[in-house]
Motif scaffolding. Structure first.
Motif, short mmCIF file in Angstrom:
data_model
loop_
_atom_site.label_atom_id
_atom_site.label_comp_id
_atom_site.label_asym_id
_atom_site.label_seq_id
_atom_site.Cartn_x
_atom_site.Cartn_y
_atom_site.Cartn_z
N THR A 5 -2.41 11.79 -22.88
CA THR A 5 -3.74 11.90 -22.36
C THR A 5 -4.47 11.02 -22.12
O THR A 5 -4.32 9.52 -23.01
N ARG A 61 -7.57 10.36 -23.44
CA ARG A 61 -8.04 10.03 -24.72
C ARG A 61 -7.19 9.19 -25.51
O ARG A 61 -7.61 8.06 -26.16
N ALA A 115 -7.30 4.92 -25.90
CA ALA A 115 -7.79 4.35 -27.52
C ALA A 115 -7.73 2.91 -27.64
O ALA A 115 -8.96 2.54 -28.28
N PRO A 140 -9.85 6.66 -30.37
CA PRO A 140 -9.81 7.62 -29.44
C PRO A 140 -11.22 8.12 -29.28
O PRO A 140 -11.36 8.84 -28.19
N ALA A 141 -12.09 8.36 -30.24
CA ALA A 141 -13.51 9.04 -30.01
C ALA A 141 -14.11 8.07 -29.13
O ALA A 141 -14.94 8.59 -28.37
N ALA A 170 -12.93 6.28 -26.66
CA ALA A 170 -12.26 6.54 -25.30
C ALA A 170 -12.80 7.91 -24.90
O ALA A 170 -13.30 7.89 -23.50
N GLU A 171 -13.05 8.85 -25.63
CA GLU A 171 -13.63 10.05 -25.20
C GLU A 171 -15.00 10.14 -24.53
O GLU A 171 -15.10 10.54 -23.74
N ARG A 172 -15.84 9.54 -25.42
CA ARG A 172 -17.07 9.29 -25.08
C ARG A 172 -17.27 8.80 -23.53
O ARG A 172 -18.18 9.03 -22.71
N LEU A 229 -14.95 8.53 -21.31
CA LEU A 229 -14.43 9.36 -20.28
C LEU A 229 -15.60 10.35 -19.70
O LEU A 229 -15.83 10.68 -18.91
N PRO A 272 -11.16 14.25 -20.73
CA PRO A 272 -10.49 13.42 -21.67
C PRO A 272 -8.89 13.99 -21.87
O PRO A 272 -8.09 12.97 -22.28
N SER A 273 -8.97 14.96 -21.57
CA SER A 273 -7.45 15.53 -21.68
C SER A 273 -6.44 15.27 -20.35
O SER A 273 -5.24 15.66 -20.45
#
Length: 301
Positions: free
Chosen positions: A256, A258, A262, A268-269, A271-273, A275, A282-283
Motif C-alpha cells: 500500500t 502508506r 514510509a 508510515p504515519a 506517509a498516511e498524513r 496521502l 492510504p491503502s
C-alpha cells in the motif's frame, strides 16, 4: 494523425516524397562495410533500411517545414534523409564518432540540395544540453537506442523545454509501458514520468524486417505532446520532488502507499498524513494514481 494506431498497417499508406534518395538494404550494408561499422548491442544499434517505413514515421510525427527536429542516434542516416525532405533543420545527436563523421557525407551524396539543413552533434544523448545544440529543437523524432530509451526521452524533455512534441521508436514493451494508463498492470514509473510532461499515446508499430540486423524484439512508436499550458510547474526542483515520490511508490508496488512511502515520508504515519492531505486513500497502490495525484502528494507540506 491517427488516434492510437496499434499496428504497422495503421500508419499512413503514403508520405511526402522529396529530393532525398533514401537508403535501402544494399546501401545500408555497403555503408556499414565501407567504414567497418558493426552494429553493437551495447549501443542498441539497429539500422532501418526501408524507405517507406521512415517516410511513414516522418508523416506520423506531424513535423512541418517550420520545425527544428532533434534526432537521437541517426545511425547511417535512414531517418535523417526522410526528415530533411520535410523540415528546415535537423540536429542529429550521435555518440558513435564513425557514424557522426559519415552522416554529413551521406546526406551530401544522396541529397546535396538538403545538406545545409543538417547539424551533427557528437555527444551522448544522456548528456547533451541546449548549449551544445545550434538551434532550439521543436520536435524529437528518433529511433532511440532501446537499452536507454526511457532515460534519454526523459532527459531530453527535461533539458529542452522548446520540445513541443516527440515521436520515438522504442521496444514495443517499453512503448506499452510509456503509454499505459492508471490501473493497468504495466503502468509504472515510465508511464507517470512521461505523463508529467504531456499527453502520451501509442502511435503505431514497426515490424522487425525493416531493420538490419533484424532485432529479436518488436518495435513501437510513442508520441508525446508537451502541455501547451502545463497544469503544474515543470521546473527542475519540482520535477525532482515529484519523481522521488513516483520512484518510492513503485519501488515496492505490491505494498500500500502508506507502507511504500514510509521511508520517503519518514514514517508510515507521516506517509498516511500526506496521502490524506493530498486526497489519496492510504491503502491504495501506486498503480492507480495518475500524474496529477503524484504532483499533489509531492506538494504536501
Amino acid at each position: 494523425m491517427p488516434d492510437e494506431p496499434s499496428t504497422a498497417s495503421d500508419l499512413p499508406e503514403s508520405a511526402p516524397r522529396g529530393q532525398a534518395a533514401l537508403l535501402g538494404p544494399a546501401e545500408v550494408r555497403a555503408l556499414a562495410a565501407e567504414f567497418d561499422i558493426r552494429p553493437t548491442k551495447q549501443l542498441g544499434q539497429n539500422f532501418v533500411h526501408d524507405g517507406n517505413t521512415v517516410r511513414k514515421i516522418v508523416a506520423v510525427s506531424g513535423v512541418t517545414r517550420d520545425d527544428v527536429v532533434l534526432e537521437v542516434g541517426p545511425g547511417l542516416g535512414s531517418l535523417t534523409l526522410a526528415l530533411l525532405d520535410v523540415v528546415d533543420r535537423v540536429v542529429a545527436v550521435e555518440i558513435d564518432p564513425k557514424l557522426a563523421a559519415r552522416l554529413p557525407t551521406t546526406v551530401a551524396e544522396r541529397a546535396p540540395e538538403l545538406s545545409g539543413r543538417l547539424d551533427v552533434v557528437l555527444e551522448d544523448a544522456m548528456k547533451v544540453m541546449p548549449s551544445q545544440v545550434p538551434a532550439e529543437p521543436t520536435a524529437l523524432v528518433a529511433n532511440l537506442p532501446y537499452n536507454v530509451a526511457v532515460p534519454v526521452l526523459l532527459h531530453l524533455f527535461a533539458e529542452f523545454p522548446s520540445l513541443r512534441t516527440a515521436l520515438v521508436m522504442v521496444q514495443a514493451e517499453v512503448a506499452d509501458r510509456l503509454a499505459a494508463q492508471p490501473g493497468n498492470k504495466i503502468y509504472g514509473v515510465p508511464s507517470v514520468k512521461a505523463c508529467f510532461f504531456g499527453r502520451v499515446r501509442r502511435a503505431g508499430a514497426v515490424g522487425r524486417q525493416v531493420f538490419w540486423p533484424e532485432p529479436k524484439i518488436e518495435s513501437g512508436l510513442v508520441r508525446i505532446d508537451r502541455f501547451e499550458e502545463a497544469p503544474w510547474s515543470l521546473d527542475a526542483e519540482h520535477r525532482k520532488r515529484v519523481f522521488a515520490v513516483v520512484d518510492a511508490a513503485f519501488a515496492q508496488r505490491r505494498k500500500t502507499l502508506r507502507a511504500a512511502l514510509a521511508t520517503w515520508a519518514g514514517s508510515p504515519a507521516e506517509a498516511e498524513r500526506r496521502l490524506v492531505a493530498a486526497g489519496i486513500e492510504p491503502s491504495a497502490r501506486g498503480e492507480v494514481l495518475d500524474a496529477a495525484a503524484f504532483v499533489r502528494l509531492a506538494n504536501v507540506e
